[in-house]
Design an enzyme around this catalytic site. Structure first.
Site, mmCIF file in Angstrom:
data_model
loop_
_atom_site.group_PDB
_atom_site.id
_atom_site.type_symbol
_atom_site.label_atom_id
_atom_site.label_comp_id
_atom_site.label_asym_id
_atom_site.label_seq_id
_atom_site.Cartn_x
_atom_site.Cartn_y
_atom_site.Cartn_z
ATOM 1 N N LYS A 175 19.583 9.456 12.688
ATOM 2 C CA LYS A 175 19.604 8.066 12.279
ATOM 3 C C LYS A 175 18.574 7.781 11.172
ATOM 4 C CE LYS A 175 21.154 6.626 16.878
ATOM 5 N NZ LYS A 175 20.946 5.689 18.004
ATOM 6 N N ARG A 259 23.724 15.299 25.365
ATOM 7 C CA ARG A 259 23.247 13.970 25.748
ATOM 8 C C ARG A 259 22.009 14.079 26.633
ATOM 9 N NH1 ARG A 259 24.534 10.020 22.684
ATOM 10 N NH2 ARG A 259 24.410 8.502 24.373
ATOM 11 N N ARG A 276 14.134 12.520 22.238
ATOM 12 C CA ARG A 276 13.575 11.167 22.150
ATOM 13 C C ARG A 276 12.249 11.054 22.906
ATOM 14 N NH1 ARG A 276 19.472 8.391 23.359
ATOM 15 N NH2 ARG A 276 20.207 8.254 21.197
ATOM 16 N N ASN A 296 15.729 5.290 17.877
ATOM 17 C CA ASN A 296 15.683 6.425 18.808
ATOM 18 C C ASN A 296 16.215 7.733 18.217
ATOM 19 O OD1 ASN A 296 18.421 5.855 18.855
ATOM 20 N ND2 ASN A 296 18.430 5.108 20.973
ATOM 21 N N HIS A 299 21.875 10.480 17.577
ATOM 22 C CA HIS A 299 23.057 10.273 18.415
ATOM 23 C C HIS A 299 23.848 11.563 18.449
ATOM 24 C CE1 HIS A 299 27.045 8.757 19.678
ATOM 25 N NE2 HIS A 299 27.504 9.498 18.685
#
Length: 338
Positions: A175, A259, A276, A296, A299
């Site tokens: 991000k 994830r 994270r 964060n 993704h």
């Protein structure tokens, strides 16, 4: 098989002697350990025609002295015998690299570190004396045309090669905060260290529609954020900003594993050892107070359907050729799109 890039695909044939000696798994492990992605393992009882097509060059070579006996040798070695097939994925040049890995046709001349050199127990001299084919465990495609022919021979001309298996592919979105903090390499290195193969890294200047499609669930559930204008938050966080996108390849289940690796969406609740948790410097509380999205870092696709959508969003529907799974040792080659 039109449209399939066989420059990047090879067929692996574990021959009847490999199956009989229980070496199939070890052979495929050696191919994987050399940096190739191995998929679509399939056990087959070889039919005579399949062996004849596989050895067509030898059968059609009128200069061979043993031409008269060769068809019988092939039938004796293959017809009705079990073989194991698999597909190897990599970059152009995969065929030559695999041929080096398997080693010389005569196992006694194959060097240490090759499959035939380490695992074979036969020799061309003994095979000739016993009037049979040499037992050398494995074959891989010589070139792209050979791979095309061998795929049709062993997997069947009616079976379409799945070059977009999203069960094995996740889109990684680094991000804007990861880019701004110079953490893209660290994030991708962490994912690669967890066993995923990273490829097709690109830098993207985000268009508003991409952020809207990617965060469609936030837009649809905007009632959960009555104090925030979600479209404006998305535009502020993403539109015109730089992100880095890459593909992560692995076995089915990769989405859940990634994830877990990236951790909770609130960095203050992400466990140590997650991306994270270790690298995040923001919190959901701060984001709520400032009426913005939480920073964060990264993704990854939630599941196969999300990966399909993520790919279309960030790479574009016309770039499906990128979905050929790569060799694990391919270096990242950044490009920039706008």
């Amino acid at each position: 098989m039109d449209g399939v890039d066989f420059d990047r695909w090879a067929v692996i044939l574990c021959k009847p002697d490999a199956v009989a000696r229980g070496l199939t798994a070890r052979i495929l492990e050696m191919v994987t350990a050399a940096g190739f992605t191995v998929t679509d393992r399939m056990d087959v009882i070889a039919e005579p025609w399949q062996a004849h097509v596989a050895y067509r060059d030898m059968l059609a070579d009128t200069g061979r002295r043993d031409m008269r006996d060769l068809p019988a040798y092939i039938d004796a070695a293959y017809a009705g015998k079990p073989v194991t097939l698999a597909l190897a994925h990599g970059e152009p040049g995969i065929h030559a690299r695999l041929r080096q890995l398997i080693g010389h046709t005569d196992p006694t001349r194959a060097v240490a570190g090759t499959i035939r050199g380490d695992l074979s127990d036969d020799s061309l001299a003994v095979a000739r004396k016993e009037n049979r084919l040499v037992r050398n465990l494995v074959h891989t495609s010589d070139d792209p045309e050979g791979a095309r022919r061998e795929y049709g021979t062993w997997y069947g001309p009616g079976r379409r090669l799945q070059i977009n298996d999203f069960d094995r592919c996740s889109v990684v979105l680094c991000k804007p905060d990861a880019v701004a903090r110079g953490l893209v390499d660290a994030v991708l290195d962490r994912i690669a260290a967890a066993g995923a193969t990273i490829a097709n890294r690109i830098d993207v200047t985000v268009q508003p529609w991409q952020a809207h499609v990617h965060y469609w669930d936030l837009l649809v559930d905007a009632d959960y954020f009555p104090d925030r204008d979600i479209p404006t938050c998305l535009d502020d966080a993403y539109a015109g900003k730089q992100v880095t996108v890459a593909l992560a390849y692995g076995e089915p289940g990769i989405h859940g594993r990634l994830r877990q690796l990236i951790g909770h969406f609130d960095p203050t609740r992400a466990a140590a050892g997650t991306i994270r948790g270790d690298l995040g410097n923001d919190s959901l509380d701060a984001a709520l107070e400032q009426k913005r999205l939480v920073h964060n870092l990264v993704h990854t696709s939630d599941d196969a359907d999300a990966a399909r959508r993520d790919f279309g969003t960030w790479y574009g529907a016309r770039r499906r050729r990128l979905l050929t799974a790569p060799s694990a040792d391919v270096p990242l080659q950044p490009t920039r799109t706008h």
